[in-house]
Scaffold this motif. Structure first.
Motif, PDB file in Angstrom:
ATOM      1  N   ASP A  13       0.906  19.698  -9.823  1.00  0.00           N
ATOM      2  CA  ASP A  13       2.409  20.077  -9.887  1.00  0.00           C
ATOM      3  C   ASP A  13       2.404  21.458  -9.947  1.00  0.00           C
ATOM      4  O   ASP A  13       3.340  22.067  -9.335  1.00  0.00           O
ATOM      5  N   THR A  14       1.086  22.171  -9.966  1.00  0.00           N
ATOM      6  CA  THR A  14       1.042  23.736  -9.720  1.00  0.00           C
ATOM      7  C   THR A  14       0.475  24.171  -8.587  1.00  0.00           C
ATOM      8  O   THR A  14       0.275  25.189  -8.235  1.00  0.00           O
ATOM      9  N   ALA A  15      -0.386  23.367  -7.751  1.00  0.00           N
ATOM     10  CA  ALA A  15      -1.139  23.405  -6.614  1.00  0.00           C
ATOM     11  C   ALA A  15      -0.656  22.884  -5.363  1.00  0.00           C
ATOM     12  O   ALA A  15      -1.130  23.336  -4.399  1.00  0.00           O
ATOM     13  N   ASN A  16       0.289  21.827  -5.416  1.00  0.00           N
ATOM     14  CA  ASN A  16       0.455  20.943  -4.294  1.00  0.00           C
ATOM     15  C   ASN A  16       1.353  22.123  -3.256  1.00  0.00           C
ATOM     16  O   ASN A  16       2.144  22.528  -3.723  1.00  0.00           O
ATOM     17  N   VAL A  17       0.907  21.980  -2.060  1.00  0.00           N
ATOM     18  CA  VAL A  17       1.535  23.022  -1.298  1.00  0.00           C
ATOM     19  C   VAL A  17       2.963  22.936  -1.056  1.00  0.00           C
ATOM     20  O   VAL A  17       3.756  23.830  -0.653  1.00  0.00           O
ATOM     21  N   ARG A  18       3.268  21.412  -0.842  1.00  0.00           N
ATOM     22  CA  ARG A  18       4.981  21.340  -0.793  1.00  0.00           C
ATOM     23  C   ARG A  18       5.563  21.869  -1.838  1.00  0.00           C
ATOM     24  O   ARG A  18       7.000  22.246  -1.695  1.00  0.00           O
ATOM     25  N   LEU A  19       5.007  21.480  -3.074  1.00  0.00           N
ATOM     26  CA  LEU A  19       5.860  21.981  -4.204  1.00  0.00           C
ATOM     27  C   LEU A  19       5.954  23.668  -4.168  1.00  0.00           C
ATOM     28  O   LEU A  19       6.946  24.095  -4.585  1.00  0.00           O
ATOM     29  N   LEU A  20       4.894  24.248  -3.789  1.00  0.00           N
ATOM     30  CA  LEU A  20       4.820  25.703  -3.943  1.00  0.00           C
ATOM     31  C   LEU A  20       5.756  26.280  -2.838  1.00  0.00           C
ATOM     32  O   LEU A  20       6.398  27.162  -3.113  1.00  0.00           O
ATOM     33  N   GLN A  21       6.012  25.503  -1.647  1.00  0.00           N
ATOM     34  CA  GLN A  21       6.952  26.071  -0.676  1.00  0.00           C
ATOM     35  C   GLN A  21       8.431  25.752  -1.318  1.00  0.00           C
ATOM     36  O   GLN A  21       9.372  26.597  -0.942  1.00  0.00           O
ATOM     37  N   ALA A  22       8.725  24.675  -2.013  1.00  0.00           N
ATOM     38  CA  ALA A  22       9.947  24.380  -2.362  1.00  0.00           C
ATOM     39  C   ALA A  22      10.298  25.729  -3.398  1.00  0.00           C
ATOM     40  O   ALA A  22      11.405  25.877  -3.298  1.00  0.00           O
ATOM     41  N   GLN A  74      13.575  16.540  -5.863  1.00  0.00           N
ATOM     42  CA  GLN A  74      13.276  15.457  -5.012  1.00  0.00           C
ATOM     43  C   GLN A  74      11.820  15.670  -4.556  1.00  0.00           C
ATOM     44  O   GLN A  74      11.110  14.594  -4.750  1.00  0.00           O
ATOM     45  N   ILE A  75      11.267  16.824  -4.271  1.00  0.00           N
ATOM     46  CA  ILE A  75       9.765  16.934  -3.878  1.00  0.00           C
ATOM     47  C   ILE A  75       8.848  16.657  -5.202  1.00  0.00           C
ATOM     48  O   ILE A  75       7.732  16.159  -4.955  1.00  0.00           O
ATOM     49  N   VAL A 125       5.918  13.946  -4.730  1.00  0.00           N
ATOM     50  CA  VAL A 125       4.652  14.238  -4.509  1.00  0.00           C
ATOM     51  C   VAL A 125       3.934  13.585  -5.939  1.00  0.00           C
ATOM     52  O   VAL A 125       2.853  13.121  -5.956  1.00  0.00           O
ATOM     53  N   LYS A 126       4.575  13.149  -6.974  1.00  0.00           N
ATOM     54  CA  LYS A 126       4.164  12.578  -8.229  1.00  0.00           C
ATOM     55  C   LYS A 126       3.924  11.215  -7.836  1.00  0.00           C
ATOM     56  O   LYS A 126       2.696  10.696  -7.878  1.00  0.00           O
ATOM     57  N   ARG A 127       4.765  10.490  -6.983  1.00  0.00           N
ATOM     58  CA  ARG A 127       4.454   9.229  -6.012  1.00  0.00           C
ATOM     59  C   ARG A 127       3.563   9.373  -5.242  1.00  0.00           C
ATOM     60  O   ARG A 127       2.339   8.222  -5.452  1.00  0.00           O
ATOM     61  N   ASP A 128       3.350  10.186  -4.334  1.00  0.00           N
ATOM     62  CA  ASP A 128       2.269  10.324  -3.504  1.00  0.00           C
ATOM     63  C   ASP A 128       0.803  10.430  -4.041  1.00  0.00           C
ATOM     64  O   ASP A 128       0.235   9.796  -3.698  1.00  0.00           O
ATOM     65  N   GLN A 181      -5.915  17.048  -0.735  1.00  0.00           N
ATOM     66  CA  GLN A 181      -4.811  17.705  -0.090  1.00  0.00           C
ATOM     67  C   GLN A 181      -3.605  17.671  -1.125  1.00  0.00           C
ATOM     68  O   GLN A 181      -2.856  18.501  -1.243  1.00  0.00           O
ATOM     69  N   LEU A 182      -3.225  16.593  -1.519  1.00  0.00           N
ATOM     70  CA  LEU A 182      -2.172  16.344  -2.273  1.00  0.00           C
ATOM     71  C   LEU A 182      -2.022  17.235  -3.475  1.00  0.00           C
ATOM     72  O   LEU A 182      -1.094  17.640  -4.229  1.00  0.00           O
TER      73      LEU A 182
END
Length: 438
Positions: free
Chosen positions: A250-259, A344-345, A349-352, A428-429
């Motif tokens: 939750d602190t390193a995923n790139v999609r979360l960081l972008q959001a 939403q992301i 991300v948790k699901r993925d 990656q995730l």
């Protein structure tokens, strides 16, 4: 004699020319991809643009300095009447004027709009770094999906070559046995059919390997005709370390960081838009030079002036028709939308991550089972060979044991690389793909 010629022909077709080939290691493949891949180069160019945009030169905090120069020339007929009643007439009166100045403009205060815009540009640069990182991660995954496919086919070819050699020895033995009357012609025919099948499988696998290597050179952006081999060694990350990565996703995923970065940008844009409610204060200054030559009808025949000028101005747009208020409202809504998008992301991300972890564990277990299956199939084939030599089973039964061993080994190879790719997707995730050794 015909049988021996046929065997010789097949062997000549399948014997590869032994040339010293380059070993393309995983680290070298990554290095070449980072240096040459088109997608990464484009991402780096976009990042360079973002870096230029967040520079102080694009912030609005620096003053503007303008140089102005000009010259005017007039020729005209003049008739001038003075206060004492005298009249002076000049035909073709000439007037020349020259001027030059330096003008300075600086905004002292603009309602904090440029301050928040500058902070927004800083965040946009950080977002550009995250986008470049995402491109690199995606490209690395693409690289290894092809790299490991080359490795899988390479190992499959080794298995097919072993199968071909075993069938070739069986055909030779069947040929001798038939000549001495120990077996019937059917044993020879079965072996001939099997060696042709093995030959076709081996030829197709080698052609597939050449095509897949070309796919890899496209990712590397290197020569299509490049001759190389890949490293087929695969190691897996320990389960404890992987669990640690999952916990930090939750602190390193790139999609979360972008959001989260987009939320900060939206917040700064919203604050910048509210500068419409405040006045702006500006400072002006200039240094100028003027010189003129005038006709006799003027009170002075020439004039030269130099000097400084300075001023302060205050501008307050009390009402702009409502467009400023509308912009502030819309940006506040966009900020709220970015917050909803983050939620939403986070769920996605948790699901993925959970799905990817489950897939990885399942594929790793399948790989372990396939390893055991290879051991079982190898023992079965060895025993079948012994029984075939003793005449206890037919060539068809021996061939089935051989096919079972071939399938077990190729399935093991497939399971190994599928498990490794599942691990890379999980990394990656969790945001750790670029932080581990391959």
């Amino acid at each position: 004699m015909q049988l021996k010629l046929k065997i010789l022909w097949i062997c000549c077709m399948l014997v590869g020319v032994t040339n010293a080939q380059e070993i393309l290691s995983k680290q070298e493949a990554i290095k070449e991809t980072l240096e040459n891949n088109f997608g990464i180069e484009i991402a780096n160019n976009d990042l360079e643009i973002a870096e230029n945009n967040q520079d102080i030169l694009n912030s609005g905090f620096l003053p503007s300095l303008t140089g102005i120069a000009g010259a005017n020339y007039n020729i005209e007929d003049q008739e001038v009447t003075f206060n004492n009643g005298e009249t002076n007439v000049v035909d073709g009166a000439e007037t020349t004027q020259y001027n030059a100045s330096l003008n300075l403009n600086y905004t002292l205060f603009d309602g904090l709009g440029r301050w928040y815009n500058y902070k927004s540009l800083k965040e946009a640069y950080d977002l550009g770094e995250l986008q470049a990182r995402q491109t690199i991660e995606t490209t690395i995954l693409q690289l290894f999906s092809v790299y490991y496919e080359v490795a899988r086919i390479t190992e499959n070819i080794e298995v097919l070559e072993q199968t071909f050699e075993n069938t070739k020895r069986r055909l030779t033995r069947a040929g001798y046995s038939f000549e001495y009357g120990q077996v019937n012609k059917l044993e020879v025919l079965n072996a001939e059919v099997d060696i042709v099948t093995d030959s076709i499988n081996l030829l197709n696998a080698r052609q597939q390997l050449r095509s897949t290597k070309r796919d890899l050179t496209v990712v590397l952006n290197s020569d299509l005709q490049r001759n190389f081999e890949v490293d087929t060694t695969v190691t897996f990350i320990g389960e404890l370390q992987l669990e640690e990565f999952v916990q930090k996703s939750d602190t390193a995923n790139v999609r979360l960081l972008q959001a989260r970065k987009n939320i900060r940008i939206a917040d700064y844009d919203y604050k910048a838009s509210k500068s419409v409610y405040l006045p702006s204060v500006g400072l002006t200054g200039s240094y100028g030079w003027n010189e003129g030559q005038f006709p006799v009808t003027s009170f002075a025949s020439s004039r030269t002036t130099t000097g400084f000028a300075a001023g302060v101005s205050l501008t307050w747009n009390l009402f702009d028709g409502g467009s400023g208020i509308t912009t502030v409202k819309n940006l506040r809504i966009q900020k709220d939308s970015q917050q909803l998008l983050l939620q939403q992301i986070e769920n996605e991300v948790k699901r993925d991550v959970a799905n990817a972890h489950d897939v990885y564990q399942n594929r790793l277990e399948v790989y372990r089972l396939q390893e055991q299956n290879v051991v079982t199939a190898s023992n079965n084939y060895d025993r079948s060979q012994e029984r075939y030599k003793l005449g206890q089973i037919t060539s068809v039964e021996l061939r089935q044991a051989q096919i079972n061993l071939l399938n077990a080994k190729t399935n093991k190879n497939l399971a190994k690389y599928e498990a490794k790719l599942a691990e890379l997707e999980l990394l990656q995730l969790t945001g750790q793909l670029l932080n581990v050794d391959f």
